[in-house]
Motif scaffolding. Structure first.
Motif, short mmCIF file in Angstrom:
data_model
loop_
_atom_site.label_atom_id
_atom_site.label_comp_id
_atom_site.label_asym_id
_atom_site.label_seq_id
_atom_site.Cartn_x
_atom_site.Cartn_y
_atom_site.Cartn_z
N CYS A 1 1.98 13.29 3.99
CA CYS A 1 1.40 12.90 5.28
C CYS A 1 -0.11 13.11 5.31
CB CYS A 1 2.06 13.70 6.41
SG CYS A 1 3.78 13.26 6.70
N LEU A 2 -0.54 14.27 4.90
CA LEU A 2 -1.96 14.60 4.99
C LEU A 2 -2.81 13.77 4.03
CD1 LEU A 2 -1.67 18.48 5.36
CD2 LEU A 2 -2.12 16.79 7.16
N LEU A 3 -2.33 13.58 2.81
CA LEU A 3 -3.09 12.78 1.85
C LEU A 3 -3.11 11.30 2.24
CD1 LEU A 3 -2.05 14.40 -1.56
CD2 LEU A 3 -4.27 14.52 -0.41
N PHE A 4 -2.04 10.84 2.88
CA PHE A 4 -2.03 9.45 3.31
C PHE A 4 -3.11 9.20 4.37
CE2 PHE A 4 -0.59 5.90 5.95
CZ PHE A 4 -0.27 4.96 4.99
N VAL A 5 -3.23 10.14 5.32
CA VAL A 5 -4.23 9.99 6.37
C VAL A 5 -5.64 10.10 5.80
CG1 VAL A 5 -5.13 11.01 8.50
CG2 VAL A 5 -2.66 10.82 8.16
N GLU A 6 -5.82 10.92 4.78
CA GLU A 6 -7.14 11.07 4.18
C GLU A 6 -7.63 9.78 3.53
OE1 GLU A 6 -7.18 14.30 1.47
OE2 GLU A 6 -6.91 15.85 3.02
N HIS A 7 -6.72 8.88 3.23
CA HIS A 7 -7.10 7.61 2.60
C HIS A 7 -7.06 6.46 3.61
CE1 HIS A 7 -6.33 10.03 -0.99
NE2 HIS A 7 -7.10 9.16 -1.64
N LEU A 8 -7.22 6.79 4.88
CA LEU A 8 -7.47 5.80 5.93
C LEU A 8 -8.92 5.92 6.36
CD1 LEU A 8 -4.30 6.25 8.20
CD2 LEU A 8 -4.65 4.56 6.38
N HIS B 1 0.82 -1.21 0.00
CA HIS B 1 0.00 0.00 0.00
C HIS B 1 0.86 1.26 0.00
CE1 HIS B 1 -3.44 2.56 0.79
NE2 HIS B 1 -2.75 3.14 1.78
N ILE B 2 1.92 1.28 0.79
CA ILE B 2 2.80 2.46 0.83
C ILE B 2 3.51 2.64 -0.50
CG2 ILE B 2 4.91 3.37 1.86
CD1 ILE B 2 3.98 2.40 4.53
N THR B 3 3.94 1.54 -1.11
CA THR B 3 4.59 1.62 -2.42
C THR B 3 3.66 2.22 -3.46
OG1 THR B 3 5.97 -0.30 -1.88
CG2 THR B 3 5.77 0.31 -4.21
N ALA B 4 2.42 1.72 -3.50
CA ALA B 4 1.44 2.25 -4.46
C ALA B 4 1.15 3.72 -4.18
CB ALA B 4 0.16 1.42 -4.39
N PHE B 5 1.11 4.11 -2.90
CA PHE B 5 0.84 5.50 -2.53
C PHE B 5 1.98 6.42 -2.99
CE2 PHE B 5 1.32 9.02 0.47
CZ PHE B 5 0.06 9.62 0.36
N ARG B 6 3.22 5.99 -2.80
CA ARG B 6 4.37 6.80 -3.22
C ARG B 6 4.37 7.01 -4.74
NH1 ARG B 6 8.61 7.90 0.14
NH2 ARG B 6 8.59 6.93 2.22
N ILE B 7 4.04 5.96 -5.48
CA ILE B 7 4.03 6.07 -6.94
C ILE B 7 2.97 7.07 -7.39
CG2 ILE B 7 3.55 4.81 -9.08
CD1 ILE B 7 4.77 2.34 -7.76
N ALA B 8 1.77 6.97 -6.79
CA ALA B 8 0.69 7.89 -7.17
C ALA B 8 1.03 9.33 -6.81
CB ALA B 8 -0.60 7.45 -6.49
N MET B 9 1.61 9.55 -5.64
CA MET B 9 1.95 10.91 -5.21
C MET B 9 3.10 11.47 -6.04
SD MET B 9 -0.19 11.81 -2.97
CE MET B 9 0.61 13.28 -2.36
N GLY B 10 4.03 10.62 -6.41
CA GLY B 10 5.14 11.08 -7.25
C GLY B 10 4.66 11.61 -8.58
N ARG B 11 3.69 10.94 -9.18
CA ARG B 11 3.13 11.42 -10.44
C ARG B 11 2.34 12.72 -10.24
NH1 ARG B 11 0.62 5.65 -12.56
NH2 ARG B 11 2.62 4.64 -13.04
N ALA B 12 1.64 12.82 -9.12
CA ALA B 12 0.80 14.00 -8.87
C ALA B 12 1.63 15.27 -8.65
CB ALA B 12 -0.10 13.75 -7.68
N PHE B 13 2.80 15.13 -8.00
CA PHE B 13 3.61 16.29 -7.68
C PHE B 13 4.70 16.58 -8.71
CE2 PHE B 13 2.70 15.87 -2.86
CZ PHE B 13 1.47 16.47 -3.06
N THR B 14 4.72 15.84 -9.80
CA THR B 14 5.79 16.03 -10.78
C THR B 14 5.71 17.42 -11.41
OG1 THR B 14 5.85 13.67 -11.27
CG2 THR B 14 6.78 15.15 -12.93
N LYS B 15 4.51 17.87 -11.75
CA LYS B 15 4.38 19.17 -12.42
C LYS B 15 4.78 20.33 -11.52
CE LYS B 15 0.61 17.56 -15.38
NZ LYS B 15 -0.80 17.78 -15.80
N ASN B 16 4.51 20.22 -10.21
CA ASN B 16 4.77 21.32 -9.30
C ASN B 16 6.04 21.11 -8.47
OD1 ASN B 16 2.34 22.50 -10.10
ND2 ASN B 16 1.18 21.33 -8.57
N ALA B 17 6.87 20.16 -8.86
CA ALA B 17 8.06 19.83 -8.06
C ALA B 17 9.02 21.01 -7.95
CB ALA B 17 8.78 18.63 -8.67
#
Length: 286
Positions: free
Chosen positions: A68-75, A39-55
């Protein structure tokens, strides 16, 4: 009650950070029954794609706070309650949050797979190659750092000893495990085609056998049968002995009658009885 809802285990470093806008992110909710590492691996991959444009516009602190905040929102459910029970100002980074999360749900982690697990595999005598290769792939994909040589040896010796694919590996040794897995696909297709042909052949044989058993038998022609003797008359392989007798008495029509002699009739004895002796001839002359 309201105070408890505002209570958070995050430090001010997380809560006071400017939260980046990730856009549309497809992140699945964790149900608490699967491997937390996955689950953490899948979360990191999704977040990495989401923040690529604004990195380039975000600081490391802002990116970490967003994780941190988005991870808690998906619990949800029991997992969200677990997070709320953590001590205040305990979590200051996504690394700390991940460590606590893995520790809490470590019982759902998959055990590490070693090379020895491959050597415990074996193909059954009637197990289709497709099914066995699926089992082998599931294990070999979890082995970390295995060499091609070890994987190929494990695959070869775990195959059924009469397997055509094992014979192929012995005659033409693959160079990599990927090459062996690719070759196995051709043997899977060939095996399934042969099984289908065998089923069609057996069905054809059964149909032919059934038609022969149900075919009406030809009855014999009575006109072609020879006349048989009655059961009470003995059969004789030789000539039949018959004698002709004339009708007796005048005025009676003359008929030829056939009288069958008994089977134990002795002609020499009969001749000696009927032939007149010398005395009989003398008396007759007188």
């Amino acid at each position: 009650m309201l105070e408890k809802t505002h209570r958070t285990p995050f430090t001010a470093r997380i809560t006071e950070a400017r939260i980046p806008e990730p856009g549309k992110v497809r992140i699945s909710f964790y149900e608490g029954t699967t491997d937390p590492k996955a689950h953490i691996t899948a979360f990191r991959i999704a977040m990495g794609r989401a923040f690529t444009k604004n990195a380039a516009k975000l600081t490391e602190r802002e990116v970490d706070a967003g994780y941190c905040l988005l991870f808690v929102e998906h619990l949800k459910g029991a997992m969200l309650e677990w997070f709320s029970r953590q001590e205040r100002n305990l979590i200051g980074s996504f690394q700390q949050l991940s460590a606590l999360f893995l520790k809490q749900y470590s019982m759902f982690m998959d055990r590490r797979t070693y090379d020895a697990n491959l050597w415990t595999l074996s193909q059954g005598p009637n197990e289709p190659l497709r099914d066995y290769m699926a089992r082998f792939k599931a294990v070999v994909s979890k082995v970390e750092g295995i060499s091609d040589k070890a994987a190929l040896q494990a695959l070869k010796w775990s195959l059924w000893y009469k397997s055509e694919f094992r014979r192929e590996m012995a005659l033409n040794t693959p160079q990599t495990i990927q090459d062996a897995l690719h070759r196995s696909s051709d043997f899977v297709i060939n095996e399934e085609e042969m099984n289908n042909l065998d089923k069609q052949y057996e069905a054809t044989k059964a149909a032919i056998r059934s038609s022969i058993l149900t075919r009406p038998s030809k009855k014999g022609n009575p006109s072609n049968n020879t006349a048989t003797q009655s059961s009470d008359e003995p059969r004789s392989g030789g000539a039949h002995n018959y004698q002709v007798g004339a009708g007796r008495g005048r005025g009676e029509p003359h008929y030829n009658t056939w009288v069958r002699k008994p089977t134990n009739y002795d002609e020499r004895r009969s001749a000696s009885i009927t032939r007149p002796t010398g005395i009989q001839r003398h008396n007759a002359e007188l």
